[in-house]
Design a protein around this motif. Structure first.
Motif, PDB file in Angstrom:
ATOM      1  N   GLU A   1      -3.724 -10.756  -1.163  1.00 26.21           N
ATOM      2  CA  GLU A   1      -2.693 -10.017  -1.673  1.00 26.21           C
ATOM      3  C   GLU A   1      -1.614 -10.850  -2.153  1.00 26.21           C
ATOM      4  OE1 GLU A   1      -1.528  -7.911   2.045  1.00 26.21           O
ATOM      5  OE2 GLU A   1      -3.123  -6.656   1.778  1.00 26.21           O
ATOM      6  N   HIS A   2      -0.812 -10.278  -3.203  1.00 22.28           N
ATOM      7  CA  HIS A   2       0.254 -11.195  -3.855  1.00 22.28           C
ATOM      8  C   HIS A   2       1.416 -10.115  -4.002  1.00 22.28           C
ATOM      9  CE1 HIS A   2      -2.692 -14.399  -4.661  1.00 22.28           C
ATOM     10  NE2 HIS A   2      -3.190 -13.647  -5.184  1.00 22.28           N
TER      11      HIS A   2
ATOM     12  N   LEU B   1       2.450  -4.725  -4.694  1.00 22.81           N
ATOM     13  CA  LEU B   1       1.532  -5.532  -3.919  1.00 22.81           C
ATOM     14  C   LEU B   1       0.424  -5.416  -4.655  1.00 22.81           C
ATOM     15  CD1 LEU B   1       0.532  -6.990  -1.298  1.00 22.81           C
ATOM     16  CD2 LEU B   1       0.002  -4.802  -0.421  1.00 22.81           C
ATOM     17  N   LEU B   2      -0.121  -6.695  -5.045  1.00 25.58           N
ATOM     18  CA  LEU B   2      -1.397  -6.925  -5.761  1.00 25.58           C
ATOM     19  C   LEU B   2      -2.605  -7.417  -5.032  1.00 25.58           C
ATOM     20  CD1 LEU B   2      -3.122  -7.476  -8.375  1.00 25.58           C
ATOM     21  CD2 LEU B   2      -2.093  -9.524  -8.726  1.00 25.58           C
ATOM     22  N   THR B   3      -3.462  -6.584  -4.766  1.00 23.01           N
ATOM     23  CA  THR B   3      -4.728  -7.092  -3.934  1.00 23.01           C
ATOM     24  C   THR B   3      -5.765  -7.388  -5.071  1.00 23.01           C
ATOM     25  OG1 THR B   3      -4.077  -5.413  -2.397  1.00 23.01           O
ATOM     26  CG2 THR B   3      -6.157  -6.412  -2.120  1.00 23.01           C
TER      27      THR B   3
ATOM     28  N   PHE C   1      -3.314  -2.287  -7.657  1.00 26.87           N
ATOM     29  CA  PHE C   1      -1.690  -2.610  -7.588  1.00 26.87           C
ATOM     30  C   PHE C   1      -1.018  -1.334  -6.839  1.00 26.87           C
ATOM     31  CE2 PHE C   1      -1.079  -5.610 -11.024  1.00 26.87           C
ATOM     32  CZ  PHE C   1      -2.306  -5.729 -11.559  1.00 26.87           C
ATOM     33  N   ASP C   2      -0.269  -1.749  -5.800  1.00 32.25           N
ATOM     34  CA  ASP C   2       0.390  -0.592  -4.892  1.00 32.25           C
ATOM     35  C   ASP C   2       1.785  -0.873  -5.167  1.00 32.25           C
ATOM     36  OD1 ASP C   2      -1.768   0.441  -3.378  1.00 32.25           O
ATOM     37  OD2 ASP C   2      -1.993  -1.422  -2.397  1.00 32.25           O
ATOM     38  N   PHE C   3       2.390   0.188  -6.036  1.00 28.88           N
ATOM     39  CA  PHE C   3       3.783   0.077  -6.502  1.00 28.88           C
ATOM     40  C   PHE C   3       4.561   1.005  -5.440  1.00 28.88           C
ATOM     41  CE2 PHE C   3       1.463  -0.048 -10.436  1.00 28.88           C
ATOM     42  CZ  PHE C   3       2.184  -1.073 -10.860  1.00 28.88           C
ATOM     43  N   LYS C   4       5.870   0.413  -5.005  1.00 32.97           N
ATOM     44  CA  LYS C   4       6.779   1.049  -4.176  1.00 32.97           C
ATOM     45  C   LYS C   4       8.101   0.936  -4.570  1.00 32.97           C
ATOM     46  CE  LYS C   4       8.247   1.585   0.544  1.00 32.97           C
ATOM     47  NZ  LYS C   4       8.491   0.840   2.061  1.00 32.97           N
ATOM     48  N   ILE C   5       8.928   1.999  -4.835  1.00 36.37           N
ATOM     49  CA  ILE C   5       9.992   2.217  -5.295  1.00 36.37           C
ATOM     50  C   ILE C   5      11.148   2.668  -4.367  1.00 36.37           C
ATOM     51  CG2 ILE C   5       9.675   1.960  -7.908  1.00 36.37           C
ATOM     52  CD1 ILE C   5      10.404   5.121  -7.825  1.00 36.37           C
ATOM     53  N   SER C   6      12.382   2.263  -4.475  1.00 31.12           N
ATOM     54  CA  SER C   6      13.437   2.983  -3.330  1.00 31.12           C
ATOM     55  C   SER C   6      14.805   2.240  -3.930  1.00 31.12           C
ATOM     56  CB  SER C   6      13.095   2.723  -1.988  1.00 31.12           C
ATOM     57  OG  SER C   6      13.179   1.091  -1.709  1.00 31.12           O
ATOM     58  N   GLY C   7      15.590   3.156  -4.030  1.00 32.54           N
ATOM     59  CA  GLY C   7      16.904   2.995  -4.567  1.00 32.54           C
ATOM     60  C   GLY C   7      17.558   4.271  -5.025  1.00 32.54           C
ATOM     61  N   THR C   8      18.429   4.020  -5.706  1.00 32.88           N
ATOM     62  CA  THR C   8      19.447   5.291  -6.407  1.00 32.88           C
ATOM     63  C   THR C   8      19.656   5.163  -7.791  1.00 32.88           C
ATOM     64  OG1 THR C   8      21.285   4.023  -6.125  1.00 32.88           O
ATOM     65  CG2 THR C   8      20.817   5.503  -4.121  1.00 32.88           C
TER      66      THR C   8
END
Length: 179
Positions: free
Chosen positions: A18-19, A48-50, A58-65
């Motif tokens: 994982e990277h 998160l690149l496995t 590739f597992d993308f996660k976004i959060s914000g406004t």
């Protein structure tokens, strides 16, 4: 595009496992795609690149406004955005991105640019109708809302009017209710 270079991941030199890659997305990111529906953006994107021997995940996660204009009043407000997306990258004879969650890269490739995937994830995470939270709870004071209220049709109570019917039909209607 020069501005998208930080979103290019060279996976050839990475060990299996994982990277994690972190990105801060601002308005300038959307300017690279010539998308100007936002006033401002402050989003944290984590990738998160496995890496495995035959494929990558590739597992993308976004959060914000994102600061957008309300569709009803055109008042700017911060819309919270949060979403996840998983992309599987396999290797094959030629490039193919026809399947939604699978990307096939040619064997000779050594890098992949993830900017388009982050861009689409953010755009698709926004609601179709953007409504200022002050409208929903009634706390927003706006000239536009006042004008809309002034021009709206007042609620009229629906009055059930008794129909004037022929007495002969009343006798027949009784047959429908009799058992």
């Amino acid at each position: 595009m020069k501005g998208l270079k930080p979103y290019t991941i060279q996976y050839v030199g990475l060990k299996e496992g994982e990277h994690t890659f972190d990105y801060t997305i601002t308005k300038s990111f959307f300017d690279l795609f010539e998308y100007d529906d936002f006033n401002d953006a402050n989003i944290e994107a984590t990738l998160l690149l496995t890496k495995k021997s035959t494929f990558m995940e590739f597992d993308f996660k976004i959060s914000g406004t994102i600061n957008v204009n309300c569709d009803v009043t055109n008042e700017p407000y911060d819309q919270p955005v949060e979403d996840v997306y998983t992309l599987v990258v396999k290797f094959g004879q030629e490039f193919n991105n026809d399947i939604e969650d699978i990307l096939i890269l040619p064997y000779g490739e050594y890098e992949v640019n993830v900017a388009q995937y982050i861009y689409e994830l953010i755009i698709l995470a926004l609601p179709n109708k953007r409504v200022h939270p002050g409208i929903e709870d009634g706390t927003l004071q706006s000239d536009i809302l006042d004008k809309l209220e002034e021009l709206s049709i007042p609620d009229q109570k629906v009055k059930e009017e008794k129909e004037d019917t022929d007495p002969r039909w009343d006798s027949l209607k009784k047959l429908l209710t009799d058992k």
